[in-house]
Design a protein around this motif. Structure first.
Motif, PDB file in Angstrom:
ATOM      1  N   PRO A   1       0.972  -1.099  -0.123  1.00 65.99           N
ATOM      2  CA  PRO A   1      -0.040  -0.024  -0.128  1.00 65.99           C
ATOM      3  C   PRO A   1       0.867   1.371  -0.247  1.00 65.99           C
ATOM      4  O   PRO A   1       1.963   1.265   0.486  1.00 65.99           O
ATOM      5  N   VAL A   2       0.355   2.247  -0.629  1.00 62.72           N
ATOM      6  CA  VAL A   2       1.361   3.647  -0.577  1.00 62.72           C
ATOM      7  C   VAL A   2       0.729   4.345   0.796  1.00 62.72           C
ATOM      8  O   VAL A   2      -0.242   3.964   1.505  1.00 62.72           O
ATOM      9  N   LEU A   3       1.709   4.885   1.299  1.00 64.32           N
ATOM     10  CA  LEU A   3       1.780   5.887   2.535  1.00 64.32           C
ATOM     11  C   LEU A   3       0.209   6.735   2.257  1.00 64.32           C
ATOM     12  O   LEU A   3       0.180   7.215   1.294  1.00 64.32           O
ATOM     13  N   ALA A   4      -0.351   7.078   3.346  1.00 62.18           N
ATOM     14  CA  ALA A   4      -1.580   7.895   3.257  1.00 62.18           C
ATOM     15  C   ALA A   4      -1.100   9.376   3.153  1.00 62.18           C
ATOM     16  O   ALA A   4      -0.005   9.763   3.283  1.00 62.18           O
ATOM     17  N   LYS A   5      -1.998  10.140   2.204  1.00 57.50           N
ATOM     18  CA  LYS A   5      -1.226  11.667   1.702  1.00 57.50           C
ATOM     19  C   LYS A   5      -1.418  12.296   3.179  1.00 57.50           C
ATOM     20  O   LYS A   5      -0.560  12.997   3.561  1.00 57.50           O
ATOM     21  N   HIS A   6      -2.534  12.146   4.070  1.00 60.23           N
ATOM     22  CA  HIS A   6      -2.496  12.711   5.304  1.00 60.23           C
ATOM     23  C   HIS A   6      -2.836  11.809   6.333  1.00 60.23           C
ATOM     24  O   HIS A   6      -3.629  10.981   6.575  1.00 60.23           O
ATOM     25  N   PRO A   7      -1.470  11.641   7.266  1.00 59.75           N
ATOM     26  CA  PRO A   7      -1.845  10.780   8.195  1.00 59.75           C
ATOM     27  C   PRO A   7      -2.635  11.055   9.274  1.00 59.75           C
ATOM     28  O   PRO A   7      -3.279  12.189   9.221  1.00 59.75           O
ATOM     29  N   LEU A   8      -3.269   9.936  10.072  1.00 61.78           N
ATOM     30  CA  LEU A   8      -4.110  10.261  10.935  1.00 61.78           C
ATOM     31  C   LEU A   8      -3.765  11.528  12.006  1.00 61.78           C
ATOM     32  O   LEU A   8      -4.725  12.170  12.394  1.00 61.78           O
ATOM     33  N   ARG A   9      -2.640  11.522  12.201  1.00 61.81           N
ATOM     34  CA  ARG A   9      -2.361  12.638  13.238  1.00 61.81           C
ATOM     35  C   ARG A   9      -2.628  13.796  12.678  1.00 61.81           C
ATOM     36  O   ARG A   9      -2.870  14.933  13.435  1.00 61.81           O
ATOM     37  N   ASP A  10      -2.481  14.103  11.461  1.00 60.02           N
ATOM     38  CA  ASP A  10      -2.633  15.420  10.609  1.00 60.02           C
ATOM     39  C   ASP A  10      -4.160  15.577  10.586  1.00 60.02           C
ATOM     40  O   ASP A  10      -4.710  16.666  10.495  1.00 60.02           O
ATOM     41  N   GLN A  11      -5.054  14.637  10.566  1.00 62.39           N
ATOM     42  CA  GLN A  11      -6.496  14.762  10.359  1.00 62.39           C
ATOM     43  C   GLN A  11      -6.998  14.816  11.763  1.00 62.39           C
ATOM     44  O   GLN A  11      -8.244  15.052  11.700  1.00 62.39           O
ATOM     45  N   TRP A  12      -6.438  14.674  12.604  1.00 64.45           N
ATOM     46  CA  TRP A  12      -7.140  14.421  13.938  1.00 64.45           C
ATOM     47  C   TRP A  12      -7.977  15.558  14.497  1.00 64.45           C
ATOM     48  O   TRP A  12      -9.196  15.329  14.757  1.00 64.45           O
ATOM     49  N   SER A  13      -7.342  16.865  14.612  1.00 63.21           N
ATOM     50  CA  SER A  13      -8.128  17.882  15.327  1.00 63.21           C
ATOM     51  C   SER A  13      -9.534  18.041  14.348  1.00 63.21           C
ATOM     52  O   SER A  13     -10.434  18.463  15.039  1.00 63.21           O
ATOM     53  N   SER A  14      -9.384  18.004  13.129  1.00 62.57           N
ATOM     54  CA  SER A  14     -10.576  18.233  12.590  1.00 62.57           C
ATOM     55  C   SER A  14     -11.490  17.104  12.401  1.00 62.57           C
ATOM     56  O   SER A  14     -12.793  17.211  12.337  1.00 62.57           O
ATOM     57  N   PHE A  15     -10.990  15.819  12.634  1.00 64.42           N
ATOM     58  CA  PHE A  15     -11.854  14.514  12.712  1.00 64.42           C
ATOM     59  C   PHE A  15     -12.678  14.161  13.943  1.00 64.42           C
ATOM     60  O   PHE A  15     -13.595  13.917  13.880  1.00 64.42           O
ATOM     61  N   LYS A  16     -11.885  14.595  14.998  1.00 60.54           N
ATOM     62  CA  LYS A  16     -12.252  13.738  16.294  1.00 60.54           C
ATOM     63  C   LYS A  16     -13.727  14.380  16.483  1.00 60.54           C
ATOM     64  O   LYS A  16     -14.238  15.483  16.890  1.00 60.54           O
ATOM     65  N   PRO A  17     -14.602  13.140  16.618  1.00 62.00           N
ATOM     66  CA  PRO A  17     -15.971  13.343  16.927  1.00 62.00           C
ATOM     67  C   PRO A  17     -16.158  13.880  18.455  1.00 62.00           C
ATOM     68  O   PRO A  17     -15.511  13.559  19.438  1.00 62.00           O
ATOM     69  N   VAL A  18     -17.252  14.632  18.692  1.00 62.03           N
ATOM     70  CA  VAL A  18     -17.564  15.209  19.774  1.00 62.03           C
ATOM     71  C   VAL A  18     -18.415  14.275  20.715  1.00 62.03           C
ATOM     72  O   VAL A  18     -19.473  13.652  20.096  1.00 62.03           O
ATOM     73  N   VAL A  19     -17.928  13.932  21.684  1.00 61.50           N
ATOM     74  CA  VAL A  19     -18.918  12.902  22.627  1.00 61.50           C
ATOM     75  C   VAL A  19     -19.199  13.539  23.956  1.00 61.50           C
ATOM     76  O   VAL A  19     -18.353  13.947  24.798  1.00 61.50           O
ATOM     77  N   ARG A  20     -20.666  14.008  23.912  1.00 58.56           N
ATOM     78  CA  ARG A  20     -21.200  14.472  25.286  1.00 58.56           C
ATOM     79  C   ARG A  20     -21.242  13.338  26.465  1.00 58.56           C
ATOM     80  O   ARG A  20     -21.780  12.500  26.122  1.00 58.56           O
ATOM     81  N   ASN A  21     -20.935  13.732  27.687  1.00 62.38           N
ATOM     82  CA  ASN A  21     -20.932  12.977  28.571  1.00 62.38           C
ATOM     83  C   ASN A  21     -20.204  11.448  28.337  1.00 62.38           C
ATOM     84  O   ASN A  21     -21.170  10.528  28.519  1.00 62.38           O
TER      85      ASN A  21
END
Ligand code: SF4
Ligand code: SF4
Lengths: 191, 720
Positions: free
Chosen positions: B453-473
């Motif tokens: 497989p090729v390496l991802a263009k955007h690693p998880l750590r770079d996507q994290w802040s925009s991706f992280k779902p909000v979980v209440r309580n």
């Protein structure tokens, strides 16, 4: 009761590894069984070793007579001169181990070793009262037997001699006996 | 004479030649399958784990006392007329035995099987003195006639076919033998060897146990040749490693329970013989047998004192670590060891036969853990193999460039991650969509057995802040240990898991200072750097803030759980922080099943047919076996069991770079087994396995899709 269970388990385990087990052997039965088996297999000799005086007195004359009738010789110890000429080895076992169907033989006597190693067929007499569930229970007795004064040669025998060295195919009778028959000694009816 | 390749080039040639031996592969493959079943049967109804623990403890207690036990043994044996010798080296042992032969006017010798005698090359030495030596164990006799070494510790001639044995026996017996009749072939041995026993002046045996409190030995065999060897000749010599010394018969009987069941799946072997003193012997003028026992050191006493390696002396020579090894299964013992073979052989070769013989073979390990979990003495074989690898490199005084680079880069997280990101740009020209189908020719064709497989263009750590779902309580707070593969190659797998978990009210964090778990470093024996990254991760993961540390990578998880305590221990104690991490780390399937206790109601019923590949580091490393299967059923999937589900897929990090041909074989078998299920999807729980298996599926033009458990589960989850 407990011992009945050991006996049953012993029989089951021994039979699972190409061993024939029969019950209620009096000296007469032992003699007849051994002679008939030897004759059936076309054997000409029986080497007997390891029995106590009392059993011997009850067994030997009868064995000799039955053997003679079928043209079979009961060899006189020492067995060294007969190394290539023993068909059936007839011996007692000291103990049995139920979990694995194992016979334990006190084998310091060289004649007993020769009878059980070089024979084609080994007939072994076991008293069901001396069967233990597993090596755990036997350990102290075995320990003491090994530590007795002088030389010790204790043998665990489980089934006939076997190998799987050619293509892992199980084959019986590579160096030791090809057939192992166990006769449970007749039990005293004291309960 | 045994010749073991001493460098990678020769070893690669040997491996290539071995891979062409079709009989070998078929026979070892069948053996691996039947062994598994017979072992399971032999141990059924027994508390195997307790027994293993008991054997390991008993051996561990004896090892620091070997000298004491030797003294006690000697005292008892000599009181009973048996002469005890101590040989510092293999040469010394051989010389002692030759001298005993001379002193007793011995001309002919019969031998029963002894790995220790193989170790010292005793036969060669005795034959040079003009003695006639005959091996009497059938397998040993066969290889003696062929002038070969054993290819297995318990079944020395397992590599030979009935036809080869048939030809050999036709020669020996002077009569045409029918190779199809194995019973008759066996009888040839009986007939040919009887006279050898009868004429022999001396018998040489090994010993499985030497009991100090009585001076007795125990020998475990099936054929009955050891009984003849110890009975008929007038002289009996036993050769045993000093590590065979144990306190008493109780210890012997405990080890025996594990030994025979683990070796051949037998409750007990046909014969177990206990000998003490000088038994009567009609062949001797003295009427008793002359007995000698030679204990071989050859480095064992020093080894017994080594804090890391002493464990190897627990070995009771059951041979099982070869039986279950996926590499042994392909290559056999002659290509997978020196005198001692299999996992334990890779280690012992270094100590008993020197680094030249260990150099190449010791690299040949997948770290798949199969040997470790089967070993009745609980030896951490894969870990020690890597340790030996390091010793070899250190003594050679050269660590390959690749090692030095890896250590430099990985020791520095920022540098490592920057390089990974730049690598994406470098591979763009050879990529074909999300896969690299053909490597540039500089890598050579042998590496071209799978797509990468090729390496991802955007690693998880770079996507994290925009991706992280909000979980209440949130119900639970979890830190994700992403591992390199998910961070940089398969971020989607991690994102699927996080989305799914959010739907259960689980709040997931990705602590940014985490770096590679360090397993690749340990695989290349870069222990210092492995320790450094372990420390970094321990700090980054801040266990106090989270209920669990979740990883979707079985390899990272098992490395953290198993090896961090070893790497990070201080003065023989594991620090509290490491213990906490060890407790909190959890794999995805266990988390879903045991923590969230998901139910069938949560999922659609799809009835999709899936096959499962059990990653080495999940089913053995973390001992997670039932959960993934349970999870697939709960999630409404139709799980079809496959053959050899838990056998390594052949990835194992840098292994597939060093041994591409072996890796290819493993992968080929894996693909075939998966396809045979008729399922559409392969599910597994390790990104490394996803990479390897889907690379293989591509090359074999398979229509099967390969995915991580988290991906398929997210697809199956009912929409809220
Ligand atoms: S870890 Fe796996 S590959 Fe390595 S020796 Fe053990 S069984 Fe073989
Ligand atoms: S290392 Fe363990 S599995 Fe391998 S032979 Fe020794 S005891 Fe058996």
């Amino acid at each position: 009761m407990e011992n009945g269970k050991n006996k049953e388990l012993f029989k089951e385990k021994a039979e699972a590894i190409q061993t024939l087990v029969s019950s209620a052997a009096t000296p007469e039965v032992i003699a007849a069984y051994t002679v008939d088996l030897t004759a059936d297999q076309g054997g000409k000799t029986i080497a007997l070793a390891g029995f106590d005086e009392e059993t011997l007195a009850a067994l030997l004359p009868d064995l000799k007579e039955k053997a003679k009738a079928k043209g079979i010789e009961v060899l006189e110890p020492p067995f060294r001169p007969h190394l290539e000429n023993i068909h059936t080895g007839l011996t007692p076992a000291l103990w049995g181990i139920a979990q694995t169907g194992t016979l334990v033989l006190r084998s310091a006597d060289e004649n007993l070793r020769i009878a059980t190693m070089l024979a084609e067929t080994h007939v072994c007499v076991l008293d069901p009262a001396t069967i233990y569930p597993s090596t755990d229970e036997l350990a102290p007795l075995l320990d003491a037997a090994i530590k007795e004064n002088g030389a010790a040669y204790m043998a665990f025998i489980t089934g006939p001699s076997r190998t799987a060295d050619i293509e892992r195919v199980l084959s019986i009778g590579v160096h030791g006996p090809e057939f192992l028959h166990i006769l449970f000694k007749e039990e005293k009816a004291d309960d | 004479m045994i010749k073991t390749p001493q460098n990678m080039k020769d070893y690669t040639d040997q491996i290539r030649a071995t891979l062409k031996e079709k009989f070998l592969q078929t026979t070892l493959n069948n053996f691996a399958t039947s062994y598994k079943a017979s072992r399971a049967k032999a141990f059924s109804g027994m508390d195997l784990e307790a027994l293993r623990e008991e054997i390991a403890c008993a051996k561990d207690a004896a090892l620091p006392r070997l000298e004491e036990l030797l003294e006690e043994f000697t005292r008892h044996a000599e009181a009973d007329g048996v002469k005890v010798h101590f040989a510092k080296t293999a040469q010394e042992a051989n010389a002692i035995i030759a001298a005993i032969a001379k002193e007793n006017n011995v001309k002919t010798i019969v031998k029963s099987k002894s790995m220790t005698a193989e170790e010292t090359f005793l036969n060669d030495h005795l034959e040079k003195q003009g003695l006639k030596v005959t091996e009497t164990d059938l397998g040993e006799w066969i290889i003696q006639l062929r002038h070969e070494g054993p290819s297995h510790m318990v079944m020395p001639a397992i590599h030979l076919s009935r036809y080869q044995v048939g030809d050999l026996f036709t020669g020996v017996s002077g009569e045409e033998q029918d190779p199809e009749n194995i019973d008759k072939l066996v009888k040839v041995a009986r007939k040919q060897l009887r006279p050898r026993f009868i004429e022999a002046d001396m018998g040489i045996s090994g010993a499985n146990f030497a009991m100090a409190d009585s001076g007795a030995i125990g020998i475990v065999t099936n054929e009955g040749n050891a009984r003849l060897t110890t009975t008929l000749p007038r002289v009996h010599v036993t050769l045993a490693g000093v590590d065979k010394l144990i306190p008493d018969i109780k210890t012997a009987l405990t080890a025996l329970k594990g030994l025979t069941r683990n070796a051949t799946g037998q409750g007990i072997t046909s014969y177990v013989t206990w000998i003490k003193g000088q038994p009567p012997c009609g062949a001797s003028e003295k009427e008793v047998q002359t007995r000698h026992i030679v204990f071989l050191d050859n480095g064992r006493l020093a080894l017994a004192k080594d804090p890391v390696f002493s464990e190897v002396l627990r070995c009771i020579r059951c041979g099982a670590c070869a039986n279950v090894c996926p590499i042994y299964r392909i290559l056999g013992g002659h290509t997978y060891g020196h005198v001692y073979i299999g996992a334990i052989g890779l280690i012992l070769t270094f100590f008993y036969h020197g680094r030249d013989n260990a150099r190449a073979i010791v690299k040949n390990c997948l770290n798949c853990q199969s040997c470790k979990v089967v070993c009745p003495a609980k030896i951490d074989l894969p870990y020690l193999i890597k340790k030996v690898y390091r010793e070899v490199m250190d003594e050679d005084g050269k660590r390959p460039l690749r090692n030095r680079l890896l250590a430099r880069v990985m020791g520095n997280r920022k540098l490592f991650h920057t390089l990974l990101k730049n690598a994406w740009m470098a591979q763009a020209p050879i990529a074909d969509g999300p896969k690299i189908r053909h490597l540039p020719t500089i890598f050579g064709r042998k590496h071209d057995f799978r797509t990468i497989p090729v390496l991802a263009k955007h690693p998880l750590r770079d996507q994290w802040s925009s991706f992280k779902p909000v979980v209440r309580n949130p119900k639970l707070k979890v830190a994700l240990f992403a591992g390199c593969a998910q961070d940089f190659i398969y971020p989607q797998q991690a994102k699927d898991a996080v989305t799914l978990l959010a739907s259960y009210g689980v709040d997931v964090d990705l602590p940014m200072d985490q770096t590679c778990c360090g397993l690749p470093l340990l695989m290349m024996a870069e222990n210092e750097t492995a320790k450094e990254v372990a420390e970094q991760n321990l700090k980054a993961l801040d266990t106090d803030r989270y209920d669990y540390i979740l990883t979707l990578c079985a390899s990272c998880g098992s490395h953290i759980k198993e090896n961090y305590p070893k790497l990070l221990q201080k003065e023989n104690a594991v620090p509290e922080g490491v213990k906490k991490l060890e407790e909190k780390i959890i794999d995805f399937s266990s988390f879903m099943v045991n923590v969230l206790k998901v139910t069938a109601d949560d999922f659609r019923v799809s009835g999709k047919k899936v096959a499962y590949h059990a990653p080495c580091h999940l089913c053995r490393g973390l001992d997670v076996v039932e959960e993934p299967r349970e999870l697939m059923r709960v999630a409404g999937l139709d799980y079809v069991p496959a053959a050899d589900e838990d056998v390594c897929c052949g990835f194992s990090g840098s292994y597939s770079v060093d041994f591409p041909e072996v890796s290819e074989q493993l992968l080929r078998r894996k693909v075939a087994n998966m396809e045979a299920t008729g399922a559409d999807i392969v599910v597994t729980d390790c990104p490394g396995c996803v990479m390897q298996i889907s690379g293989g599926m591509d090359k074999h033009a398979s229509r099967m899709r390969v995915c991580h458990m988290a991906e398929i589960l997210r697809e199956m989850r009912k929409k809220e």
